[in-house]
Scaffold this motif. Structure first.
Motif, PDB file in Angstrom:
ATOM      1  N   ILE A  42      -4.588  12.061  40.671  1.00 37.94           N
ATOM      2  CA  ILE A  42      -5.162  10.827  40.127  1.00 37.94           C
ATOM      3  C   ILE A  42      -5.006   9.630  41.072  1.00 37.94           C
ATOM      4  O   ILE A  42      -5.985   8.905  41.310  1.00 37.94           O
ATOM      5  CB  ILE A  42      -4.562  10.525  38.735  1.00 37.94           C
ATOM      6  CG1 ILE A  42      -5.100  11.534  37.723  1.00 37.94           C
ATOM      7  CG2 ILE A  42      -4.889   9.104  38.294  1.00 37.94           C
ATOM      8  CD1 ILE A  42      -4.488  11.410  36.341  1.00 37.94           C
ATOM      9  N   PRO A  43      -3.812   9.347  41.648  1.00 37.55           N
ATOM     10  CA  PRO A  43      -3.707   8.166  42.531  1.00 37.55           C
ATOM     11  C   PRO A  43      -4.670   8.197  43.715  1.00 37.55           C
ATOM     12  O   PRO A  43      -5.258   7.166  44.060  1.00 37.55           O
ATOM     13  CB  PRO A  43      -2.243   8.223  43.004  1.00 37.55           C
ATOM     14  CG  PRO A  43      -1.528   8.968  41.928  1.00 37.55           C
ATOM     15  CD  PRO A  43      -2.505   9.994  41.448  1.00 37.55           C
ATOM     16  N   ALA A  44      -4.857   9.375  44.320  1.00 34.41           N
ATOM     17  CA  ALA A  44      -5.770   9.475  45.464  1.00 34.41           C
ATOM     18  C   ALA A  44      -7.212   9.221  45.028  1.00 34.41           C
ATOM     19  O   ALA A  44      -7.983   8.553  45.736  1.00 34.41           O
ATOM     20  CB  ALA A  44      -5.650  10.851  46.119  1.00 34.41           C
ATOM     21  N   LEU A  45      -7.587   9.721  43.853  1.00 32.58           N
ATOM     22  CA  LEU A  45      -8.941   9.478  43.343  1.00 32.58           C
ATOM     23  C   LEU A  45      -9.154   8.009  43.023  1.00 32.58           C
ATOM     24  O   LEU A  45     -10.224   7.449  43.289  1.00 32.58           O
ATOM     25  CB  LEU A  45      -9.172  10.311  42.080  1.00 32.58           C
ATOM     26  CG  LEU A  45      -9.704  11.730  42.254  1.00 32.58           C
ATOM     27  CD1 LEU A  45      -9.773  12.421  40.900  1.00 32.58           C
ATOM     28  CD2 LEU A  45     -11.069  11.728  42.920  1.00 32.58           C
ATOM     29  N   GLN A  46      -8.142   7.387  42.435  1.00 35.38           N
ATOM     30  CA  GLN A  46      -8.247   5.962  42.118  1.00 35.38           C
ATOM     31  C   GLN A  46      -8.405   5.124  43.388  1.00 35.38           C
ATOM     32  O   GLN A  46      -9.210   4.195  43.441  1.00 35.38           O
ATOM     33  CB  GLN A  46      -7.019   5.512  41.329  1.00 35.38           C
ATOM     34  CG  GLN A  46      -6.949   6.099  39.924  1.00 35.38           C
ATOM     35  CD  GLN A  46      -5.686   5.714  39.198  1.00 35.38           C
ATOM     36  OE1 GLN A  46      -4.630   5.542  39.814  1.00 35.38           O
ATOM     37  NE2 GLN A  46      -5.762   5.581  37.881  1.00 35.38           N
ATOM     38  N   GLN A  47      -7.632   5.461  44.403  1.00 37.46           N
ATOM     39  CA  GLN A  47      -7.723   4.732  45.675  1.00 37.46           C
ATOM     40  C   GLN A  47      -9.100   4.915  46.303  1.00 37.46           C
ATOM     41  O   GLN A  47      -9.701   3.959  46.811  1.00 37.46           O
ATOM     42  CB  GLN A  47      -6.632   5.214  46.633  1.00 37.46           C
ATOM     43  CG  GLN A  47      -6.600   4.437  47.945  1.00 37.46           C
ATOM     44  CD  GLN A  47      -5.477   4.902  48.856  1.00 37.46           C
ATOM     45  OE1 GLN A  47      -4.867   5.941  48.634  1.00 37.46           O
ATOM     46  NE2 GLN A  47      -5.195   4.129  49.896  1.00 37.46           N
ATOM     47  N   PRO A  89     -25.800  16.162  36.015  1.00 37.85           N
ATOM     48  CA  PRO A  89     -24.796  16.622  36.979  1.00 37.85           C
ATOM     49  C   PRO A  89     -25.466  17.064  38.277  1.00 37.85           C
ATOM     50  O   PRO A  89     -26.443  17.814  38.252  1.00 37.85           O
ATOM     51  CB  PRO A  89     -24.147  17.810  36.261  1.00 37.85           C
ATOM     52  CG  PRO A  89     -25.177  18.301  35.306  1.00 37.85           C
ATOM     53  CD  PRO A  89     -25.985  17.100  34.891  1.00 37.85           C
ATOM     54  N   VAL A  90     -24.958  16.570  39.402  1.00 39.30           N
ATOM     55  CA  VAL A  90     -25.558  16.917  40.694  1.00 39.30           C
ATOM     56  C   VAL A  90     -24.607  17.705  41.582  1.00 39.30           C
ATOM     57  O   VAL A  90     -25.036  18.328  42.564  1.00 39.30           O
ATOM     58  CB  VAL A  90     -26.038  15.651  41.448  1.00 39.30           C
ATOM     59  CG1 VAL A  90     -27.132  14.948  40.676  1.00 39.30           C
ATOM     60  CG2 VAL A  90     -24.873  14.703  41.731  1.00 39.30           C
ATOM     61  N   ASP A  91     -23.305  17.678  41.263  1.00 35.86           N
ATOM     62  CA  ASP A  91     -22.338  18.408  42.089  1.00 35.86           C
ATOM     63  C   ASP A  91     -21.016  18.478  41.334  1.00 35.86           C
ATOM     64  O   ASP A  91     -20.790  17.707  40.392  1.00 35.86           O
ATOM     65  CB  ASP A  91     -22.135  17.716  43.432  1.00 35.86           C
ATOM     66  CG  ASP A  91     -21.846  18.702  44.565  1.00 35.86           C
ATOM     67  OD1 ASP A  91     -21.362  19.823  44.268  1.00 35.86           O
ATOM     68  OD2 ASP A  91     -22.096  18.351  45.736  1.00 35.86           O
ATOM     69  N   GLY A  92     -20.173  19.417  41.755  1.00 38.32           N
ATOM     70  CA  GLY A  92     -18.885  19.527  41.085  1.00 38.32           C
ATOM     71  C   GLY A  92     -17.903  20.374  41.870  1.00 38.32           C
ATOM     72  O   GLY A  92     -18.280  21.098  42.798  1.00 38.32           O
ATOM     73  N   GLU A 100     -10.083  15.142  50.726  1.00 35.52           N
ATOM     74  CA  GLU A 100     -11.157  15.221  51.731  1.00 35.52           C
ATOM     75  C   GLU A 100     -12.354  15.997  51.186  1.00 35.52           C
ATOM     76  O   GLU A 100     -13.503  15.695  51.531  1.00 35.52           O
ATOM     77  CB  GLU A 100     -10.651  15.879  53.017  1.00 35.52           C
ATOM     78  CG  GLU A 100      -9.742  15.009  53.869  1.00 35.52           C
ATOM     79  CD  GLU A 100      -8.366  14.798  53.251  1.00 35.52           C
ATOM     80  OE1 GLU A 100      -7.955  15.644  52.413  1.00 35.52           O
ATOM     81  OE2 GLU A 100      -7.705  13.795  53.600  1.00 35.52           O
ATOM     82  N   VAL A 101     -12.097  16.998  50.355  1.00 31.50           N
ATOM     83  CA  VAL A 101     -13.192  17.780  49.771  1.00 31.50           C
ATOM     84  C   VAL A 101     -14.007  16.911  48.817  1.00 31.50           C
ATOM     85  O   VAL A 101     -15.239  17.002  48.763  1.00 31.50           O
ATOM     86  CB  VAL A 101     -12.638  19.027  49.040  1.00 31.50           C
ATOM     87  CG1 VAL A 101     -13.756  19.769  48.307  1.00 31.50           C
ATOM     88  CG2 VAL A 101     -11.949  19.951  50.034  1.00 31.50           C
ATOM     89  N   MET A 105     -18.026  15.808  49.134  1.00 36.27           N
ATOM     90  CA  MET A 105     -18.987  15.909  48.034  1.00 36.27           C
ATOM     91  C   MET A 105     -19.708  14.571  47.828  1.00 36.27           C
ATOM     92  O   MET A 105     -20.933  14.519  47.686  1.00 36.27           O
ATOM     93  CB  MET A 105     -18.284  16.335  46.752  1.00 36.27           C
ATOM     94  CG  MET A 105     -19.236  16.522  45.569  1.00 36.27           C
ATOM     95  SD  MET A 105     -18.386  16.823  44.011  1.00 36.27           S
ATOM     96  CE  MET A 105     -17.769  15.180  43.643  1.00 36.27           C
ATOM     97  N   LEU A 106     -18.934  13.481  47.811  1.00 30.91           N
ATOM     98  CA  LEU A 106     -19.540  12.167  47.620  1.00 30.91           C
ATOM     99  C   LEU A 106     -20.504  11.831  48.754  1.00 30.91           C
ATOM    100  O   LEU A 106     -21.576  11.260  48.525  1.00 30.91           O
ATOM    101  CB  LEU A 106     -18.449  11.094  47.526  1.00 30.91           C
ATOM    102  CG  LEU A 106     -17.551  11.156  46.285  1.00 30.91           C
ATOM    103  CD1 LEU A 106     -16.417  10.143  46.401  1.00 30.91           C
ATOM    104  CD2 LEU A 106     -18.347  10.906  45.020  1.00 30.91           C
ATOM    105  N   ASN A 107     -20.123  12.188  49.976  1.00 30.64           N
ATOM    106  CA  ASN A 107     -20.981  11.893  51.137  1.00 30.64           C
ATOM    107  C   ASN A 107     -22.312  12.623  51.076  1.00 30.64           C
ATOM    108  O   ASN A 107     -23.288  12.184  51.684  1.00 30.64           O
ATOM    109  CB  ASN A 107     -20.256  12.228  52.435  1.00 30.64           C
ATOM    110  CG  ASN A 107     -19.168  11.238  52.778  1.00 30.64           C
ATOM    111  OD1 ASN A 107     -19.173  10.110  52.281  1.00 30.64           O
ATOM    112  ND2 ASN A 107     -18.228  11.637  53.614  1.00 30.64           N
ATOM    113  N   ARG A 108     -22.350  13.737  50.338  1.00 28.19           N
ATOM    114  CA  ARG A 108     -23.616  14.460  50.217  1.00 28.19           C
ATOM    115  C   ARG A 108     -24.615  13.720  49.332  1.00 28.19           C
ATOM    116  O   ARG A 108     -25.820  13.960  49.403  1.00 28.19           O
ATOM    117  CB  ARG A 108     -23.373  15.860  49.638  1.00 28.19           C
ATOM    118  CG  ARG A 108     -22.692  16.822  50.591  1.00 28.19           C
ATOM    119  CD  ARG A 108     -22.804  18.258  50.117  1.00 28.19           C
ATOM    120  NE  ARG A 108     -22.047  18.524  48.903  1.00 28.19           N
ATOM    121  CZ  ARG A 108     -20.782  18.950  48.882  1.00 28.19           C
ATOM    122  NH1 ARG A 108     -20.144  19.162  50.036  1.00 28.19           N
ATOM    123  NH2 ARG A 108     -20.161  19.184  47.741  1.00 28.19           N
TER     124      ARG A 108
END
Length: 284
Positions: A42-47, A89-92, A100-101, A105-108
């Motif tokens: 969670i902290p890494a996702l929030q950041q 939904p476009v990716d998961g 990094e993974v 995904m977001l960069n795609r």
């Protein structure tokens, strides 16, 4: 973490959250306190969400508390991440993954952080906030800085901050398709600068200093003239020639002029940084 881009999903807001993805992409994060690996992420996702600054929102769903919603999504492993754009939904990603993974995904599907930085910098240039834009442009990777529109923006910022040679270097290799009215206006600024930087007043002061190279009063006057036509490196170098031997030259007047010029051209200016370091090396 308090943030307008991060919130918890429950039965009351679930439908509203899902519908909001029509305007802003949503990253759903399915986790549970009983899954230590999902909680640790969670902290890494929030950041990461904060770094994207509103490009997407992070919707966190505690599957332990909201089992019905988790079942609607068909969540089978924790953590599970799903990116929704325009309500679909476009990716998961399923299972524990390095941050990094998630970035990949977001960069795609979303603008990269470098692209967001560039867009922010170009908006600042458009708003004439060159001092704020320059460090953002300089932080971009070389691949982006070599593009024509970025080189023009860099040249604009360099001109406004008095880094004339750096501006000329950027404008020297502008692709033909970018040699538009913006390019021509920047070239015109450089031409006006070159004309002003060698005015009769400056020539007269240069001649006077050449005859009396130790005359500190002439040096201060000439440095002030240099600064007025954005020849800041010439101004600072001239003053430094005296100050490195005596910081109290002209009872401190020269040091004050030196500091005033440093202050005027700002913190992010490479010329200012160079002479500020030299001054501090004497002070401390």
């Amino acid at each position: 973490m308090q943030s307008p881009f991060i919130f918890d999903v429950n039965q009351q807001n679930f439908r509203q959250v899902l519908e909001s993805s029509a305007s802003t992409p949503i990253l759903f994060y399915f986790w549970a306190p009983i899954s230590q690996e999902s909680a640790q992420m969670i902290p890494a996702l929030q950041q990461l969400t904060q770094q994207y600054n509103g490009v997407f929102t992070l919707a966190m769903l505690n599957c332990q508390d909201e089992q019905e919603i988790a079942a609607q999504f068909g969540v089978q492993s924790l953590p599970t991440i799903a990116l929704f754009i325009n309500g679909q939904p476009v990716d998961g990603i399923g299972g524990p993954q390095p941050i990094e993974v998630v970035k990949e995904m977001l960069n795609r599907h979303l603008p990269s952080q470098d692209e967001m930085t560039l867009n922010q910098a170009l908006e600042l240039v458009q708003a004439q906030q060159h001092q704020q834009a320059l460090p953002l442009l300089l932080s971009l990777p070389e691949e982006l800085k070599s593009k024509g529109d970025v080189k023009l923006a860099l040249a604009d910022c360099f001109i406004e901050s008095g880094q004339i040679e750096a501006a000329k270097a950027e404008l020297e290799f502008i692709p033909l398709e970018y040699q538009d009215s913006y390019y021509k206006s920047l070239m015109a600024k450089l031409e006006l600068h070159d004309q002003a930087s060698n005015s009769p007043e400056i020539q007269a002061l240069e001649a006077a200093l050449s005859e009396n190279p130790q005359d500190a009063k002439i040096a201060v006057e000439l440095a002030t003239q240099y600064h007025q036509v954005k020849r800041d490196e010439d101004a600072l170098e001239l003053l430094w020639r005296f100050l490195k031997s005596d910081l109290n030259t002209l009872d401190g007047e020269m040091k004050k002029t030196f500091m005033d010029i440093l202050s005027a051209i700002g913190q992010g200016n490479s010329i200012a940084s160079k002479y500020r370091r030299q001054l501090y090396s004497l002070l401390y």
